[in-house]
Design a protein around this motif. Structure first.
Motif, PDB file in Angstrom:
ATOM      1  N   ALA A 100       0.828  -1.212   0.000  1.00  0.00           N
ATOM      2  CA  ALA A 100       0.000   0.000   0.000  1.00  0.00           C
ATOM      3  C   ALA A 100       0.859   1.258   0.000  1.00  0.00           C
ATOM      4  O   ALA A 100       0.565   2.227  -0.708  1.00  0.00           O
ATOM      5  N   ALA A 101       1.929   1.268   0.793  1.00  0.00           N
ATOM      6  CA  ALA A 101       2.801   2.442   0.854  1.00  0.00           C
ATOM      7  C   ALA A 101       3.450   2.717  -0.501  1.00  0.00           C
ATOM      8  O   ALA A 101       3.552   3.874  -0.940  1.00  0.00           O
ATOM      9  N   ALA A 102       3.888   1.654  -1.180  1.00  0.00           N
ATOM     10  CA  ALA A 102       4.497   1.819  -2.505  1.00  0.00           C
ATOM     11  C   ALA A 102       3.484   2.403  -3.489  1.00  0.00           C
ATOM     12  O   ALA A 102       3.820   3.274  -4.308  1.00  0.00           O
ATOM     13  N   LEU A 103       2.244   1.942  -3.409  1.00  0.00           N
ATOM     14  CA  LEU A 103       1.208   2.456  -4.311  1.00  0.00           C
ATOM     15  C   LEU A 103       0.958   3.943  -4.096  1.00  0.00           C
ATOM     16  O   LEU A 103       0.799   4.711  -5.054  1.00  0.00           O
ATOM     17  N   ILE A 105       3.003   6.267  -2.857  1.00  0.00           N
ATOM     18  CA  ILE A 105       4.142   7.078  -3.308  1.00  0.00           C
ATOM     19  C   ILE A 105       4.153   7.221  -4.823  1.00  0.00           C
ATOM     20  O   ILE A 105       4.286   8.320  -5.379  1.00  0.00           O
ATOM     21  N   ILE A 106       3.986   6.093  -5.525  1.00  0.00           N
ATOM     22  CA  ILE A 106       4.076   6.124  -6.981  1.00  0.00           C
ATOM     23  C   ILE A 106       2.874   6.827  -7.602  1.00  0.00           C
ATOM     24  O   ILE A 106       3.016   7.570  -8.582  1.00  0.00           O
ATOM     25  N   SER A 107       1.681   6.636  -7.037  1.00  0.00           N
ATOM     26  CA  SER A 107       0.503   7.293  -7.606  1.00  0.00           C
ATOM     27  C   SER A 107       0.580   8.807  -7.455  1.00  0.00           C
ATOM     28  O   SER A 107       0.207   9.547  -8.375  1.00  0.00           O
ATOM     29  N   VAL A 108       1.085   9.284  -6.325  1.00  0.00           N
ATOM     30  CA  VAL A 108       1.231  10.732  -6.137  1.00  0.00           C
ATOM     31  C   VAL A 108       2.230  11.299  -7.141  1.00  0.00           C
ATOM     32  O   VAL A 108       2.004  12.360  -7.745  1.00  0.00           O
ATOM     33  N   ARG A 109       3.332  10.583  -7.372  1.00  0.00           N
ATOM     34  CA  ARG A 109       4.331  11.042  -8.337  1.00  0.00           C
ATOM     35  C   ARG A 109       3.753  11.084  -9.755  1.00  0.00           C
ATOM     36  O   ARG A 109       4.037  11.997 -10.531  1.00  0.00           O
ATOM     37  N   MET A 110       2.941  10.086 -10.101  1.00  0.00           N
ATOM     38  CA  MET A 110       2.339  10.061 -11.429  1.00  0.00           C
ATOM     39  C   MET A 110       1.341  11.207 -11.609  1.00  0.00           C
ATOM     40  O   MET A 110       1.262  11.801 -12.682  1.00  0.00           O
ATOM     41  N   LEU A 111       0.584  11.536 -10.577  1.00  0.00           N
ATOM     42  CA  LEU A 111      -0.347  12.651 -10.662  1.00  0.00           C
ATOM     43  C   LEU A 111       0.396  13.967 -10.865  1.00  0.00           C
ATOM     44  O   LEU A 111      -0.004  14.808 -11.681  1.00  0.00           O
ATOM     45  N   LEU A 112       1.499  14.140 -10.141  1.00  0.00           N
ATOM     46  CA  LEU A 112       2.293  15.359 -10.286  1.00  0.00           C
ATOM     47  C   LEU A 112       2.903  15.443 -11.681  1.00  0.00           C
ATOM     48  O   LEU A 112       2.934  16.521 -12.295  1.00  0.00           O
ATOM     49  N   GLN A 113       3.379  14.319 -12.191  1.00  0.00           N
ATOM     50  CA  GLN A 113       3.991  14.303 -13.520  1.00  0.00           C
ATOM     51  C   GLN A 113       2.966  14.634 -14.599  1.00  0.00           C
ATOM     52  O   GLN A 113       3.252  15.361 -15.550  1.00  0.00           O
ATOM     53  N   ALA A 114       1.753  14.099 -14.464  1.00  0.00           N
ATOM     54  CA  ALA A 114       0.702  14.374 -15.455  1.00  0.00           C
ATOM     55  C   ALA A 114       0.311  15.850 -15.456  1.00  0.00           C
ATOM     56  O   ALA A 114      -0.003  16.424 -16.496  1.00  0.00           O
ATOM     57  N   MET A 260      -6.669   5.019  -9.511  1.00  0.00           N
ATOM     58  CA  MET A 260      -7.006   3.632  -9.218  1.00  0.00           C
ATOM     59  C   MET A 260      -6.000   3.021  -8.233  1.00  0.00           C
ATOM     60  O   MET A 260      -6.359   2.222  -7.372  1.00  0.00           O
ATOM     61  N   MET A 261      -4.719   3.410  -8.350  1.00  0.00           N
ATOM     62  CA  MET A 261      -3.723   2.907  -7.414  1.00  0.00           C
ATOM     63  C   MET A 261      -3.984   3.402  -6.000  1.00  0.00           C
ATOM     64  O   MET A 261      -3.794   2.679  -5.026  1.00  0.00           O
ATOM     65  N   LEU A 262      -4.407   4.658  -5.870  1.00  0.00           N
ATOM     66  CA  LEU A 262      -4.729   5.183  -4.545  1.00  0.00           C
ATOM     67  C   LEU A 262      -5.893   4.408  -3.921  1.00  0.00           C
ATOM     68  O   LEU A 262      -5.891   4.120  -2.714  1.00  0.00           O
ATOM     69  N   ALA A 263      -6.876   4.059  -4.751  1.00  0.00           N
ATOM     70  CA  ALA A 263      -8.005   3.271  -4.249  1.00  0.00           C
ATOM     71  C   ALA A 263      -7.542   1.890  -3.800  1.00  0.00           C
ATOM     72  O   ALA A 263      -7.940   1.393  -2.731  1.00  0.00           O
ATOM     73  N   ALA A 264      -6.669   1.260  -4.596  1.00  0.00           N
ATOM     74  CA  ALA A 264      -6.145  -0.048  -4.218  1.00  0.00           C
ATOM     75  C   ALA A 264      -5.320   0.035  -2.938  1.00  0.00           C
ATOM     76  O   ALA A 264      -5.358  -0.865  -2.096  1.00  0.00           O
ATOM     77  N   ALA A 265      -4.578   1.129  -2.778  1.00  0.00           N
ATOM     78  CA  ALA A 265      -3.775   1.313  -1.570  1.00  0.00           C
ATOM     79  C   ALA A 265      -4.673   1.393  -0.338  1.00  0.00           C
ATOM     80  O   ALA A 265      -4.353   0.836   0.717  1.00  0.00           O
ATOM     81  N   GLY A 266      -5.806   2.104  -0.466  1.00  0.00           N
ATOM     82  CA  GLY A 266      -6.732   2.193   0.650  1.00  0.00           C
ATOM     83  C   GLY A 266      -7.283   0.838   1.053  1.00  0.00           C
ATOM     84  O   GLY A 266      -7.387   0.518   2.246  1.00  0.00           O
TER      85      GLY A 266
END
Length: 273
Positions: A100-103, A105-114, A260-266
């Motif tokens: 969950a922690a990995a998801l 971190i990576i989802s936040v980075r992808m949102l910022l990049q987009a 979707m990754m943030l939802a899976a992390a939750g």
């Protein structure tokens, strides 16, 4: 139930080149009432089959950077057994928490990049002089005519590091690694999001197949009765996803995948607690 979950997994994998096992593992854990060690190898088999199919469909349009995918997979197969050993020594709740922690971190980075790249302008047609990338540019540039990666020492080391990290996570958490490969390729290379997705699919297929084989050799159980219909659903979802993906802008794919990754992390955090 396993067929329905497989369709969802294949659809996500076809659209984003990543996230198949990210969603497969929590969905199997909740939908089939399995533990993470039970869900992980079944998820990898389905992801491997769907990713192989996606690679074939993307090959004709020259999206796949097969040298990069092969290098990442080779390094991943070296580090995957280390991840399997680490997973065997850790309690299930801790594994789910790490996932969950990995998801997150990576989802936040992808949102910022987009947000930083609202339009798909990542295919930078520039050449490289010398052995490293110029300041301010991606580590791996592409050839202005062919669109292929220009292989420098720095580029090869970067691609190798991505592969090694992917393999370890594949063994540790039972993931194909696309959620690492796609954002990593986007951050370090000049590949478009669609090329990064296709390259990720080939690497996922090879790494997942090797990890499943190592897992079986290490004596991990495989629930074949549920795995086979799950694979069939994943292939159907992949076919649909690869048909739709070219019609969607790259940043929109990144944003949708990140949400979707943030939802899976939750979901996984609730499971771990």
């Amino acid at each position: 139930m396993s067929i329905a979950i497989g369709i969802v997994v294949g659809l996500v994998l076809g659209l984003t080149g990543a996230g198949g096992s990210v969603f497969a593992v929590p969905l199997l854990m909740f939908g089939m009432h399995w533990s993470l060690p039970q869900a992980a190898p079944v998820a990898l088999i389905a992801v491997c089959a769907a990713a192989a199919f996606g690679t074939v469909t993307a090959w004709d349009v020259s999206y796949v950077r097969y040298r990069a995918a092969t290098l990442m997979s080779a390094l991943g197969l070296v580090t995957a057994p280390l991840g399997l050993v680490a997973a065997s020594a850790m309690p299930g709740g801790m594994l789910a928490g790490l996932f969950a922690a990995a998801l997150v971190i990576i989802s936040v980075r992808m949102l910022l990049q987009a947000q930083q790249h609202p339009e798909e302008t990542q295919v930078v047609r520039a050449s490289v002089a010398g052995d490293g990338a110029p300041a301010g540019g991606p580590i791996c540039r592409i050839h202005p005519g062919s669109g292929r990666l220009l292989w420098t020492r720095a580029c090869a080391l970067t691609i190798s590091a991505i592969g090694a990290a992917t393999g370890f996570l594949s063994g540790l958490l039972g993931v194909g690694g696309g959620f690492v490969i796609v954002p990593s390729l986007r951050a370090t290379t000049a590949l478009s999001v669609h090329s990064a997705v296709a390259t990720s699919l080939m690497s996922i297929a090879l790494t997942s197949a090797g990890t499943v084989l190592v897992s079986l050799l290490m004596g991990r159980p495989m629930l074949w009765a549920a795995a086979l219909p799950f694979v069939a659903g994943a292939l159907a979802g992949m076919f649909a996803g690869r048909s739709i993906a070219p019609r969607i802008a790259g940043p929109r794919l990144q944003q949708g995948f990140a949400v979707m990754m943030l939802a899976a992390a939750g979901v996984l955090m609730m499971k771990s607690f």
